[in-house]
Design a protein around this motif. Structure first.
Motif, PDB file in Angstrom:
ATOM      1  N   ALA A   2     -18.823   2.091 -16.196  1.00 25.73           N
ATOM      2  CA  ALA A   2     -18.953   1.547 -14.845  1.00 25.73           C
ATOM      3  C   ALA A   2     -17.806   0.596 -14.527  1.00 25.73           C
ATOM      4  CB  ALA A   2     -20.292   0.838 -14.687  1.00 25.73           C
ATOM      5  N   VAL A   3     -17.423  -0.207 -15.514  1.00 28.05           N
ATOM      6  CA  VAL A   3     -16.316  -1.152 -15.299  1.00 28.05           C
ATOM      7  C   VAL A   3     -15.029  -0.388 -15.026  1.00 28.05           C
ATOM      8  CG1 VAL A   3     -14.910  -2.940 -16.383  1.00 28.05           C
ATOM      9  CG2 VAL A   3     -17.396  -2.983 -16.650  1.00 28.05           C
ATOM     10  N   SER A   4     -14.797   0.686 -15.761  1.00 27.55           N
ATOM     11  CA  SER A   4     -13.599   1.500 -15.549  1.00 27.55           C
ATOM     12  C   SER A   4     -13.574   2.084 -14.141  1.00 27.55           C
ATOM     13  CB  SER A   4     -13.536   2.638 -16.568  1.00 27.55           C
ATOM     14  OG  SER A   4     -13.343   2.127 -17.860  1.00 27.55           O
ATOM     15  N   LEU A   5     -14.713   2.565 -13.681  1.00 30.49           N
ATOM     16  CA  LEU A   5     -14.791   3.106 -12.331  1.00 30.49           C
ATOM     17  C   LEU A   5     -14.538   2.035 -11.280  1.00 30.49           C
ATOM     18  CD1 LEU A   5     -17.778   5.602 -12.617  1.00 30.49           C
ATOM     19  CD2 LEU A   5     -15.362   6.142 -12.281  1.00 30.49           C
ATOM     20  N   LEU A   6     -15.095   0.847 -11.492  1.00 32.08           N
ATOM     21  CA  LEU A   6     -14.868  -0.255 -10.553  1.00 32.08           C
ATOM     22  C   LEU A   6     -13.394  -0.652 -10.501  1.00 32.08           C
ATOM     23  CD1 LEU A   6     -17.974  -2.555 -11.147  1.00 32.08           C
ATOM     24  CD2 LEU A   6     -17.413  -1.261  -9.088  1.00 32.08           C
ATOM     25  N   VAL A   7     -12.757  -0.716 -11.658  1.00 41.11           N
ATOM     26  CA  VAL A   7     -11.325  -1.043 -11.693  1.00 41.11           C
ATOM     27  C   VAL A   7     -10.533   0.013 -10.934  1.00 41.11           C
ATOM     28  CG1 VAL A   7      -9.311  -1.264 -13.205  1.00 41.11           C
ATOM     29  CG2 VAL A   7     -11.444  -2.396 -13.816  1.00 41.11           C
ATOM     30  N   LEU A   8     -10.864   1.277 -11.111  1.00 43.63           N
ATOM     31  CA  LEU A   8     -10.178   2.344 -10.384  1.00 43.63           C
ATOM     32  C   LEU A   8     -10.392   2.235  -8.882  1.00 43.63           C
ATOM     33  CD1 LEU A   8     -10.730   5.537 -12.555  1.00 43.63           C
ATOM     34  CD2 LEU A   8      -8.546   4.512 -11.927  1.00 43.63           C
ATOM     35  N   VAL A   9     -11.646   2.054  -8.479  1.00 42.63           N
ATOM     36  CA  VAL A   9     -11.971   2.014  -7.053  1.00 42.63           C
ATOM     37  C   VAL A   9     -11.302   0.831  -6.352  1.00 42.63           C
ATOM     38  CG1 VAL A   9     -13.854   1.639  -5.407  1.00 42.63           C
ATOM     39  CG2 VAL A   9     -14.120   3.287  -7.261  1.00 42.63           C
ATOM     40  N   PHE A  10     -11.370  -0.341  -6.958  1.00 39.92           N
ATOM     41  CA  PHE A  10     -10.847  -1.526  -6.302  1.00 39.92           C
ATOM     42  C   PHE A  10      -9.385  -1.819  -6.629  1.00 39.92           C
ATOM     43  CE2 PHE A  10     -15.449  -2.381  -6.239  1.00 39.92           C
ATOM     44  CZ  PHE A  10     -15.604  -2.523  -4.875  1.00 39.92           C
ATOM     45  N   GLY A  11      -8.859  -1.195  -7.666  1.00 39.42           N
ATOM     46  CA  GLY A  11      -7.499  -1.497  -8.079  1.00 39.42           C
ATOM     47  C   GLY A  11      -6.430  -0.578  -7.533  1.00 39.42           C
ATOM     48  N   LEU A  12      -6.787   0.661  -7.225  1.00 40.66           N
ATOM     49  CA  LEU A  12      -5.787   1.603  -6.732  1.00 40.66           C
ATOM     50  C   LEU A  12      -5.371   1.250  -5.303  1.00 40.66           C
ATOM     51  CD1 LEU A  12      -7.138   4.983  -8.142  1.00 40.66           C
ATOM     52  CD2 LEU A  12      -5.152   3.680  -8.907  1.00 40.66           C
ATOM     53  N   PRO A  13      -4.164   1.649  -4.911  1.00 40.63           N
ATOM     54  CA  PRO A  13      -3.691   1.350  -3.554  1.00 40.63           C
ATOM     55  C   PRO A  13      -4.678   1.846  -2.497  1.00 40.63           C
ATOM     56  CG  PRO A  13      -1.911   2.258  -4.868  1.00 40.63           C
ATOM     57  CD  PRO A  13      -3.169   2.383  -5.681  1.00 40.63           C
ATOM     58  N   ASN A  14      -4.828   1.050  -1.441  1.00 40.36           N
ATOM     59  CA  ASN A  14      -5.781   1.417  -0.400  1.00 40.36           C
ATOM     60  C   ASN A  14      -5.111   2.170   0.745  1.00 40.36           C
ATOM     61  OD1 ASN A  14      -4.646  -0.500   1.403  1.00 40.36           O
ATOM     62  ND2 ASN A  14      -5.870  -2.116   0.474  1.00 40.36           N
ATOM     63  N   ILE A  15      -5.904   2.643   1.650  1.00 42.74           N
ATOM     64  CA  ILE A  15      -5.426   3.451   2.764  1.00 42.74           C
ATOM     65  C   ILE A  15      -4.480   2.652   3.653  1.00 42.74           C
ATOM     66  CG2 ILE A  15      -6.151   4.603   4.890  1.00 42.74           C
ATOM     67  CD1 ILE A  15      -8.649   5.504   3.362  1.00 42.74           C
ATOM     68  N   GLU A  16      -4.764   1.379   3.866  1.00 37.66           N
ATOM     69  CA  GLU A  16      -3.915   0.571   4.742  1.00 37.66           C
ATOM     70  C   GLU A  16      -2.498   0.446   4.189  1.00 37.66           C
ATOM     71  OE1 GLU A  16      -2.601  -1.026   7.998  1.00 37.66           O
ATOM     72  OE2 GLU A  16      -4.602  -0.172   7.802  1.00 37.66           O
ATOM     73  N   GLN A  17      -2.353   0.333   2.866  1.00 35.84           N
ATOM     74  CA  GLN A  17      -1.021   0.294   2.269  1.00 35.84           C
ATOM     75  C   GLN A  17      -0.264   1.589   2.574  1.00 35.84           C
ATOM     76  OE1 GLN A  17      -2.525  -0.629  -1.716  1.00 35.84           O
ATOM     77  NE2 GLN A  17      -0.946  -2.199  -1.848  1.00 35.84           N
ATOM     78  N   SER A  18      -0.958   2.703   2.488  1.00 38.75           N
ATOM     79  CA  SER A  18      -0.331   3.993   2.762  1.00 38.75           C
ATOM     80  C   SER A  18       0.039   4.125   4.230  1.00 38.75           C
ATOM     81  CB  SER A  18      -1.250   5.136   2.345  1.00 38.75           C
ATOM     82  OG  SER A  18      -1.462   5.082   0.949  1.00 38.75           O
ATOM     83  N   ARG A  19      -0.808   3.626   5.117  1.00 42.49           N
ATOM     84  CA  ARG A  19      -0.490   3.649   6.552  1.00 42.49           C
ATOM     85  C   ARG A  19       0.742   2.803   6.843  1.00 42.49           C
ATOM     86  NH1 ARG A  19      -6.494   2.618   8.398  1.00 42.49           N
ATOM     87  NH2 ARG A  19      -7.255   4.749   8.390  1.00 42.49           N
ATOM     88  N   GLN A  20       0.781   1.626   6.251  1.00 41.67           N
ATOM     89  CA  GLN A  20       1.911   0.727   6.452  1.00 41.67           C
ATOM     90  C   GLN A  20       3.203   1.377   5.931  1.00 41.67           C
ATOM     91  OE1 GLN A  20       1.392  -2.984   4.420  1.00 41.67           O
ATOM     92  NE2 GLN A  20       3.050  -3.982   5.523  1.00 41.67           N
ATOM     93  N   GLU A  21       3.110   2.002   4.773  1.00 37.08           N
ATOM     94  CA  GLU A  21       4.265   2.696   4.199  1.00 37.08           C
ATOM     95  C   GLU A  21       4.741   3.816   5.124  1.00 37.08           C
ATOM     96  OE1 GLU A  21       4.974   6.002   0.771  1.00 37.08           O
ATOM     97  OE2 GLU A  21       3.409   4.534   0.414  1.00 37.08           O
ATOM     98  N   ALA A  22       3.814   4.608   5.630  1.00 35.40           N
ATOM     99  CA  ALA A  22       4.166   5.736   6.495  1.00 35.40           C
ATOM    100  C   ALA A  22       4.807   5.256   7.794  1.00 35.40           C
ATOM    101  CB  ALA A  22       2.927   6.576   6.788  1.00 35.40           C
ATOM    102  N   ARG A  23       4.247   4.223   8.408  1.00 41.85           N
ATOM    103  CA  ARG A  23       4.823   3.704   9.651  1.00 41.85           C
ATOM    104  C   ARG A  23       6.208   3.121   9.426  1.00 41.85           C
ATOM    105  NH1 ARG A  23      -0.707   1.015  11.333  1.00 41.85           N
ATOM    106  NH2 ARG A  23      -1.633   2.751  12.457  1.00 41.85           N
ATOM    107  N   SER A  24       6.366   2.408   8.344  1.00 47.05           N
ATOM    108  CA  SER A  24       7.668   1.819   8.024  1.00 47.05           C
ATOM    109  C   SER A  24       8.708   2.905   7.769  1.00 47.05           C
ATOM    110  CB  SER A  24       7.531   0.913   6.800  1.00 47.05           C
ATOM    111  OG  SER A  24       8.758   0.338   6.461  1.00 47.05           O
ATOM    112  N   ALA A  25       8.326   3.942   7.029  1.00 47.94           N
ATOM    113  CA  ALA A  25       9.236   5.065   6.772  1.00 47.94           C
ATOM    114  C   ALA A  25       9.592   5.779   8.070  1.00 47.94           C
ATOM    115  CB  ALA A  25       8.609   6.033   5.774  1.00 47.94           C
ATOM    116  N   GLN A  26       8.603   5.945   8.948  1.00 47.78           N
ATOM    117  CA  GLN A  26       8.850   6.598  10.231  1.00 47.78           C
ATOM    118  C   GLN A  26       9.800   5.752  11.080  1.00 47.78           C
ATOM    119  OE1 GLN A  26       5.459   6.947  12.839  1.00 47.78           O
ATOM    120  NE2 GLN A  26       6.450   8.489  14.108  1.00 47.78           N
ATOM    121  N   ALA A  27       9.595   4.442  11.093  1.00 47.56           N
ATOM    122  CA  ALA A  27      10.473   3.546  11.857  1.00 47.56           C
ATOM    123  C   ALA A  27      11.907   3.630  11.344  1.00 47.56           C
ATOM    124  CB  ALA A  27       9.965   2.108  11.786  1.00 47.56           C
TER     125      ALA A  27
END
Length: 124
Positions: A2-27
């Motif tokens: 369970a701890v491993s799953l929690l670390v994965l869920v909360f530790g991996l990059p979130n959707i907002e980081q990916s959105r920010q990356e995509a917008r910045s790359a597009q700009a």
């Protein structure tokens, strides 16, 4: 487990980081296209603002997006600005941070399992 799953869920990059990356790359891509004349100068950036065209008396034309906060300091750029003069635009920094984040999370998930595996092997 369970701890491993929690670390994965909360530790991996979130959707907002990916959105920010995509917008910045597009700009950055749009700014490059404006600079080369492929796109008109009245093109808006991914945040709905016009790109700033800087034409110094001498030197190269620079196209700038002020990023999501819409602000640029009087000298230089802040962390979310995108400019054709940048050798390391913000989206590349975001990619590197996400890569580091993934490596750290995977290490944190794997470490307890490796310790348990080593302990089990030693018991034999």
């Amino acid at each position: 487990m369970a701890v491993s799953l929690l670390v994965l869920v909360f530790g991996l990059p979130n959707i907002e980081q990916s959105r920010q990356e995509a917008r910045s790359a597009q700009a950055f891509r749009l700014a490059q296209e404006i600079k080369t004349g492929t796109l008109p100068e009245d093109t808006v950036d991914p945040w709905g603002k016009l790109f700033e065209i800087r034409r110094p008396a001498e030197g190269e034309v620079t196209v700038v997006s002020r990023g999501p906060n819409g602000l640029t300091p009087s000298s230089g750029y802040d962390s979310d600005d995108v400019s054709t003069s940048m050798s390391d635009p913000p989206h590349q920094k975001i990619i590197r941070l996400k890569q580091i984040q993934v490596i750290v999370v995977l290490a944190l998930v794997a470490l307890p399992w490796l310790v348990l595996l080593v302990a089990a092997i030693r018991k034999r």
